[in-house]
Enzyme design. Structure first.
Site, PDB file in Angstrom:
ATOM      1  N   LYS A  13       0.834  -1.207   0.000  1.00 19.34           N
ATOM      2  CA  LYS A  13       0.000   0.000   0.000  1.00 19.34           C
ATOM      3  C   LYS A  13       0.867   1.254   0.000  1.00 19.34           C
ATOM      4  O   LYS A  13       0.584   2.203  -0.720  1.00 19.34           O
ATOM      5  CB  LYS A  13      -0.934   0.034   1.226  1.00 19.34           C
ATOM      6  CG  LYS A  13      -1.858  -1.157   1.345  1.00 19.34           C
ATOM      7  CD  LYS A  13      -2.869  -0.981   2.480  1.00 19.34           C
ATOM      8  CE  LYS A  13      -2.244  -0.910   3.872  1.00 19.34           C
ATOM      9  NZ  LYS A  13      -1.622  -2.156   4.313  1.00 19.34           N
ATOM     10  N   ARG A  88      -9.722   0.788   8.934  1.00 21.59           N
ATOM     11  CA  ARG A  88      -9.225  -0.533   9.281  1.00 21.59           C
ATOM     12  C   ARG A  88     -10.276  -1.358  10.000  1.00 21.59           C
ATOM     13  O   ARG A  88     -10.025  -2.509  10.336  1.00 21.59           O
ATOM     14  CB  ARG A  88      -8.022  -0.365  10.205  1.00 21.59           C
ATOM     15  CG  ARG A  88      -6.723  -0.966   9.696  1.00 21.59           C
ATOM     16  CD  ARG A  88      -5.704  -0.711  10.759  1.00 21.59           C
ATOM     17  NE  ARG A  88      -4.426  -1.286  10.557  1.00 21.59           N
ATOM     18  CZ  ARG A  88      -3.427  -0.741   9.879  1.00 21.59           C
ATOM     19  NH1 ARG A  88      -3.600   0.384   9.246  1.00 21.59           N
ATOM     20  NH2 ARG A  88      -2.261  -1.344   9.827  1.00 21.59           N
ATOM     21  N   ARG A 127      11.907  -6.203   3.985  1.00 14.50           N
ATOM     22  CA  ARG A 127      11.863  -4.773   4.322  1.00 14.50           C
ATOM     23  C   ARG A 127      12.771  -4.494   5.533  1.00 14.50           C
ATOM     24  O   ARG A 127      13.531  -3.530   5.537  1.00 14.50           O
ATOM     25  CB  ARG A 127      10.409  -4.379   4.630  1.00 14.50           C
ATOM     26  CG  ARG A 127      10.217  -2.976   5.154  1.00 14.50           C
ATOM     27  CD  ARG A 127       8.774  -2.514   4.992  1.00 14.50           C
ATOM     28  NE  ARG A 127       7.941  -2.773   6.155  1.00 14.50           N
ATOM     29  CZ  ARG A 127       6.612  -2.658   6.176  1.00 14.50           C
ATOM     30  NH1 ARG A 127       5.957  -2.298   5.086  1.00 14.50           N
ATOM     31  NH2 ARG A 127       5.917  -2.896   7.266  1.00 14.50           N
ATOM     32  N   ARG A 139      11.035  -0.666  12.287  1.00 15.42           N
ATOM     33  CA  ARG A 139       9.788  -0.522  13.051  1.00 15.42           C
ATOM     34  C   ARG A 139       9.694  -1.603  14.109  1.00 15.42           C
ATOM     35  O   ARG A 139       9.887  -2.779  13.808  1.00 15.42           O
ATOM     36  CB  ARG A 139       8.600  -0.644  12.098  1.00 15.42           C
ATOM     37  CG  ARG A 139       8.290   0.624  11.366  1.00 15.42           C
ATOM     38  CD  ARG A 139       7.261   0.416  10.311  1.00 15.42           C
ATOM     39  NE  ARG A 139       6.073  -0.283  10.792  1.00 15.42           N
ATOM     40  CZ  ARG A 139       4.967  -0.434  10.073  1.00 15.42           C
ATOM     41  NH1 ARG A 139       4.911   0.068   8.856  1.00 15.42           N
ATOM     42  NH2 ARG A 139       3.938  -1.079  10.552  1.00 15.42           N
ATOM     43  N   ARG A 150      -0.496  -8.574  13.949  1.00 15.30           N
ATOM     44  CA  ARG A 150      -1.016  -7.591  12.993  1.00 15.30           C
ATOM     45  C   ARG A 150      -1.809  -8.286  11.898  1.00 15.30           C
ATOM     46  O   ARG A 150      -2.838  -7.780  11.452  1.00 15.30           O
ATOM     47  CB  ARG A 150       0.138  -6.781  12.388  1.00 15.30           C
ATOM     48  CG  ARG A 150       0.668  -5.718  13.357  1.00 15.30           C
ATOM     49  CD  ARG A 150       2.050  -5.244  12.989  1.00 15.30           C
ATOM     50  NE  ARG A 150       2.124  -4.668  11.663  1.00 15.30           N
ATOM     51  CZ  ARG A 150       3.245  -4.612  10.933  1.00 15.30           C
ATOM     52  NH1 ARG A 150       4.376  -5.114  11.405  1.00 15.30           N
ATOM     53  NH2 ARG A 150       3.234  -4.049   9.773  1.00 15.30           N
TER      54      ARG A 150
HETATM   55  P1  ADP Z   1       0.909  -1.989   8.412  1.00 16.83           P
HETATM   56  O1  ADP Z   1       2.265  -2.153   7.800  1.00 16.83           O
HETATM   57  O2  ADP Z   1       0.566  -3.042   9.398  1.00 16.83           O
HETATM   58  O3  ADP Z   1      -0.154  -1.784   7.384  1.00 16.83           O
HETATM   59  P2  ADP Z   1       0.636   0.714   9.514  1.00 16.83           P
HETATM   60  O4  ADP Z   1       1.856   1.521   9.388  1.00 16.83           O
HETATM   61  O5  ADP Z   1      -0.519   1.048   8.625  1.00 16.83           O
HETATM   62  O6  ADP Z   1       1.053  -0.795   9.355  1.00 16.83           O
HETATM   63  O7  ADP Z   1       0.095   0.708  11.031  1.00 16.83           O
HETATM   64  C1  ADP Z   1       0.917   0.354  12.113  1.00 16.83           C
HETATM   65  C2  ADP Z   1       0.075   0.269  13.397  1.00 16.83           C
HETATM   66  O8  ADP Z   1      -0.576   1.519  13.631  1.00 16.83           O
HETATM   67  C3  ADP Z   1      -1.061  -0.752  13.362  1.00 16.83           C
HETATM   68  O9  ADP Z   1      -0.625  -2.044  13.690  1.00 16.83           O
HETATM   69  C4  ADP Z   1      -2.021  -0.163  14.401  1.00 16.83           C
HETATM   70  O10 ADP Z   1      -1.587  -0.421  15.712  1.00 16.83           O
HETATM   71  C5  ADP Z   1      -1.899   1.327  14.178  1.00 16.83           C
HETATM   72  N1  ADP Z   1      -2.889   1.824  13.197  1.00 16.83           N
HETATM   73  C6  ADP Z   1      -2.617   2.378  11.973  1.00 16.83           C
HETATM   74  N2  ADP Z   1      -3.759   2.741  11.352  1.00 16.83           N
HETATM   75  C7  ADP Z   1      -4.772   2.383  12.180  1.00 16.83           C
HETATM   76  C8  ADP Z   1      -6.188   2.465  12.104  1.00 16.83           C
HETATM   77  N3  ADP Z   1      -6.805   2.985  11.022  1.00 16.83           N
HETATM   78  N4  ADP Z   1      -6.916   2.009  13.149  1.00 16.83           N
HETATM   79  C9  ADP Z   1      -6.329   1.498  14.225  1.00 16.83           C
HETATM   80  N5  ADP Z   1      -5.007   1.369  14.374  1.00 16.83           N
HETATM   81  C10 ADP Z   1      -4.220   1.814  13.364  1.00 16.83           C
END
Ligand code: ADP
Length: 197
Positions: A13, A88, A127, A139, A150
């Protein structure tokens, strides 16, 4: 142009969002990036989100909805945006519908990047290896044991969004397992007709 990219962690994404930003002059709104910035800055939101994110769980809906409500109202988002990592959960999607309706805005597309879970773990390991090689900080939620959580959160809470948008006739899917340029081409193919209108 206003878009949502759906897909599990590691689906690509972020990479595709960046390309859409460059091509269409829109902004990328990544709740993950915004939350990480809040954690780094030690804001009240960051303090609340830190341990939840480190555990691979989802931050409460009201927290992320408030962040997005504020962000889509800013001037740089006027030309459009690609939402990456939001919504999400179904309640977040409902809140987004309401936010957009209040502002008289519509989504152009919701695009799902379909991927095989086994490959995702490999991609995230790659990554991590690449970031380490570049001397960047990895991260904390990319650790294998957190990554599993996750993916569980994705399956339970986020995957149902495909049905939510499909029922509205808005869902489009692309093969996220294809090479990056091919995924970009597939996205272009979906977006061309709507951007010509
Ligand atoms: P990923 O690589 O898992 O898609 P992101 O960078 O989008 O990771 O998100 C990392 C973390 O931030 C998630 O695991 C969650 O804890 C939190 N997070 C991000 N966006 C949301 C959301 N829309 N609702 C709830 N938690 C979120």
């Amino acid at each position: 142009m206003r878009l949502i990219l759906l897909g599990p962690p590691g689906a690509g994404k972020g990479t595709q969002s960046q390309r859409l930003v460059d091509k269409h002059g829109i902004v990328q709104l990544s709740t993950g990036d915004m939350l990480r910035a809040a954690v780094a800055a030690g804001t009240p939101v960051g303090l609340k989100a830190k341990s939840i994110m480190e555990a691979g769980q989802l931050v409460p809906d009201d927290v992320v909805v408030a962040i997005i409500a504020d962000r889509i109202g800013q001037p740089d988002a006027r030309k459009g945006f690609v939402l990456d990592g939001f919504p999400r959960t179904v309640p977040q999607a409902e809140a987004l519908d309401k936010l957009l309706a209040e502002r008289g805005l519509k989504l152009d597309a919701v695009i799902e990047l379909k991927v095989d879970e086994g490959i995702l773990i490999k991609r995230i390991e790659t990554r991590v290896a690449e970031m380490t090689a570049r001397g960047e900080k990895v991260r904390s939620d990319d650790k294998p044991e957190v990554l599993k959580g996750r993916l569980d959160a994705y399956r339970a809470q986020t995957a149902p969004l495909a049905g939510y948008y499909d029922a509205k006739g808005m869902l489009r899917s692309v093969d996220g397992m294809a090479p990056v340029d091919q995924v970009t081409a597939a996205l272009d193919g979906i977006l061309k007709p709507s951007s010509a209108v």
